[in-house]
Design an enzyme around this catalytic site. Structure first.
Site, short mmCIF file in Angstrom:
data_model
loop_
_atom_site.label_atom_id
_atom_site.label_comp_id
_atom_site.label_asym_id
_atom_site.label_seq_id
_atom_site.Cartn_x
_atom_site.Cartn_y
_atom_site.Cartn_z
N VAL A 40 8.56 59.60 30.39
CA VAL A 40 8.51 60.72 31.34
C VAL A 40 7.58 61.79 30.78
CG1 VAL A 40 9.84 62.51 32.52
CG2 VAL A 40 10.86 60.25 32.09
N GLU A 50 25.84 63.13 6.27
CA GLU A 50 26.05 61.68 6.40
C GLU A 50 24.92 60.90 5.72
OE1 GLU A 50 28.94 60.94 10.10
OE2 GLU A 50 26.85 61.22 10.71
#
Length: 401
Positions: A79, A167
Site C-alpha cells: 500500500v 525479551e
C-alpha cells in the site's frame, strides 16, 4: 447490483483476525485482503528470530492457509497511499483498488525519535527481514572475534528497555554460552549493555516483579544504564547522556528497540495522526469517514481509566478485529454499530526460554511458570489468527526444554 466491497489492509493480528471473523458471518459481500508479504508473522516473537533461538519459519504461516478462498481474495502488494475521499487505495504494483468499506491495519515501523544515525548504524527489529539481518550480524560479529581479537566484536548494545528489548536480552543471554563454545570466543568477555532514557525499567509490572526480571538479566551479565537518553548513533558507537555529560559505548552490534510508530502511509494519506496512530471513534471508525475502520498499530483507542490510549499490543489488535467484523455486519444490515470495549487479560514477558514475568488476570507469575504462560499466550494467538493446523505446526510446546 454488485456486491459491497470490503478491503482489509494488512495481515497482522488485527487485519487477519478481521478476515477470519468476517468470513464466518456469511455476508453477501466481496472481501479483499492486501498484504506486502504472502505470510503472517507473529511479531511478538521477532526477538527470538533476531537472537537466533528460533528460525523465521517457526513464527510465520501463509495467509492462504487461513483464508477461505471462496469468500476472500488475497492480493500480495504494498500500500502506497489511501485516497479516503475517493475511496481508493493505491497499490505499488496493482494500481488502484476501490472500496465501499476499508479496514486499515497496516502495522508498525521503527521509531527513531529523530536521533541522528539510528537508521545508518543500528539494527531495528520490526519484521522478519530485520530480525534475520540482526541475527546474521550478531553471529558474524561474534565469530569474527577469533581472528580479530577486537573487544568490540564481543560488545553488544541494546537501545531501549521496553518489552522487545528485555525479551531479546533474555534470548541472547541464553544463547551466547552456546555460541561461545561453537565459535571459540571467551564468553566471560562478552559485554551486553542496555541503555534506557526512562528512569524506571518495566513500568508495566509491579516494582517487585519488574525487579525480578531485571535481576535475572543482571545475573546473566547485562549492564543497565537507566535515565540515560541516547543522543546519537555513530559507526560502532552509541552516544548517551548521563548526569548531564555525554558518554560513548563502543560496540560492533547495536540493536535499536526504543519504540515503534504506525505505518507512514497513515500520515502520507492525510489522516489526522500522531506517530502514525489515529484517534478513532468508539466503534473504531475514523472521524468523518464512517466507512473506514482503523485498527492495530495505526489505531489509538482511549483508555478511560488512565486517560491515555491503550498500548498497541497483539491482545488488543485481536479484539479490535472481532469488533470490526461485527460492526461491519451491523452496518451492512443497517443496524447501529457497537462501541469497542477492551479489558486486558494481563501482560507476560519472556526472559529466555524458561523464565518469564507477568500479570495474568490480576495474578503475578514469574520464573518457569511465567515462561509457560508466555508460551500458552503464543499458542492462543496462533489459534485466533490461524487455525488448529497452524497451532500444531507452529505452536510452542517446548515446556520442558
Amino acid at each position: 447490483m454488485s456486491k459491497q466491497r470490503v478491503v482489509i489492509l494488512g495481515a497482522g493480528y488485527a487485519g487477519l483476525r478481521t478476515v477470519k471473523e468476517l468470513q464466518k458471518k456469511n455476508l453477501d459481500i466481496e472481501i479483499i485482503i492486501v498484504n506486502k508479504n504472502d505470510y503472517h508473522y507473529e511479531s511478538t516473537q521477532l526477538h527470538e528470530v533476531a537472537a537466533g533461538t528460533e528460525p523465521a519459519d517457526k513464527i510465520c504461516f501463509n495467509v492462504s492457509d487461513v483464508i477461505n478462498k471462496e469468500k476472500v481474495k488475497f492480493i500480495k502488494d504494498t500500500v502506497t497511499k489511501i485516497d479516503k475521499d475517493s475511496r481508493v487505495v493505491l497499490l505499488e504494483n496493482t494500481g488502484e483498488l476501490t472500496y465501499d468499506y476499508l479496514v486499515v491495519a497496516l502495522g508498525f515501523v521503527s521509531e527513531t525519535f529523530g536521533i541522528p544515525g539510528v537508521d545508518a548504524y543500528s539494527l531495528p527489529l520490526v519484521d522478519i527481514n530485520t530480525a534475520e539481518a540482526a541475527k546474521r550480524h550478531l553471529d558474524a560479529t561474534l565469530a569474527n572475534y577469533q581472528k580479530s581479537k577486537d573487544p568490540q566484536d564481543l560488545s553488544i548494545v541494546v537501545c531501549g528497555a521496553g518489552f522487545t528489548s528485555v525479551e531479546y536480552l533474555g534470548e541472547i543471554t541464553n544463547r551466547i554460552p552456546k555460541l561461545a563454545d561453537k565459535m571459540n570466543f571467551p564468553k566471560e568477555q562478552v559485554s551486553i549493555t542496555c541503555i534506557e532514557a526512562m528512569p524506571k525499567l518495566l513500568p508495566m509490572f509491579s516494582e517487585k516483579l519488574g525487579g525480578y526480571g531485571i535481576d535475572v538479566l543482571k545475573k546473566r551479565g547485562v549492564d543497565f544504564k537507566v535515565g540515560t537518553p541516547i543522543k546519537e548513533i555513530k559507526d560502532k558507537t552509541v552516544v548517551y547522556e548521563e548526569n548531564g555529560e555525554l558518554k560513548e559505548i563502543k560496540a560492533n552490534t547495536i540493536i535499536w528497540t526504543t519504540g515503534v510508530k504506525g505505518s507512514p502511509v497513515i500520515g502520507e494519506s492525510g489522516f489526522d495522526e500522531r506517530r502514525g496512530r489515529v484517534m478513532v471513534e468508539p466503534d473504531l471508525t475514523v472521524t468523518g469517514y464512517p466507512e473506514i475502520f482503523m485498527i492495530g498499530d495505526v489505531s489509538a483507542v482511549m483508555d478511560k481509566d488512565s486517560g491515555r490510549p491503550y498500548p498497541t499490543t497483539a491482545q488488543i489488535a485481536l479484539k479490535q478485529g472481532d469488533s470490526v467484523a461485527e460492526n461491519l455486519r451491523l452496518t451492512l444490515n443497517n443496524q447501529t454499530t457497537i462501541p469497542f470495549e477492551y479489558k486486558s487479560l494481563g501482560t507476560v514477558a519472556s526472559i529466555g526460554n524458561n523464565v518469564g514475568i507477568g500479570n495474568v488476570m490480576g495474578r503475578e507469575v514469574r520464573g518457569y511458570m511465567g515462561s509457560i504462560m508466555k508460551k500458552n499466550i503464543i499458542n492462543k494467538s496462533l489459534l485466533e489468527v490461524g487455525n488448529t493446523k497452524t497451532l500444531l505446526k507452529k505452536g510452542r510446546f517446548d515446556y520442558y526444554h
